[in-house]
Scaffold this motif. Structure first.
Motif: not given
Length: 95
Positions: A9-18, A47-51, A78-85
Motif C-alpha cells: 500500500h504505497v504512500r500517496p504520490k509515491k507510486g512513480k518512485e516505487f 488506484t495508484d497506491q496498491d502494487f 528505501h523500500l519501507k519509506s515508500l509504503y504504509d503497509g
C-alpha cells in the motif's frame, strides 16, 4: 518453485518512485541472487497506491538467501519509506 506475492500500500504520490525503485534498484539487485527466476510488478487498475510484487525463486531456501543478503538489507530502508503497509503470500508450485 515458489512465488512470493507481496501487496504494498504505497504512500500517496509515491507510486512513480516505487515503480522506479523496483525497476532500477530492487529487481536488478535481486536478479543477482542464485536461485532467482523472475520478478514482476503489478499495479491495481483503479488506484495508484496498491502494487503487487510477484517474486519467483527456485525454492524457499533461495528466497531466504535474497532476504538475508546485504543487498536486500541496504535497499530495505528505501523500500519501507515508500509504503504504509504490506501483505505477503507465499505460494508453492504444485503441478
Amino acid at each position: 518453485m515458489i512465488e512470493r506475492h507481496v501487496t504494498f500500500h504505497v504512500r500517496p504520490k509515491k507510486g512513480k518512485e516505487f515503480t522506479r525503485f523496483f525497476e532500477e534498484e530492487y529487481q536488478p539487485a535481486m536478479a543477482k541472487t542464485e536461485g532467482f527466476l523472475k520478478a514482476e510488478l503489478l499495479k491495481e487498475r483503479n488506484t495508484d497506491q496498491d502494487f503487487v510484487m510477484i517474486l519467483r525463486f527456485e525454492s524457499i531456501d533461495t528466497a531466504a538467501v535474497w532476504r538475508a543478503s546485504s543487498e536486500h538489507a541496504e535497499l530495505k530502508p528505501h523500500l519501507k519509506s515508500l509504503y504504509d503497509g504490506s501483505e505477503l503470500r507465499v505460494l508453492e508450485l504444485v503441478i
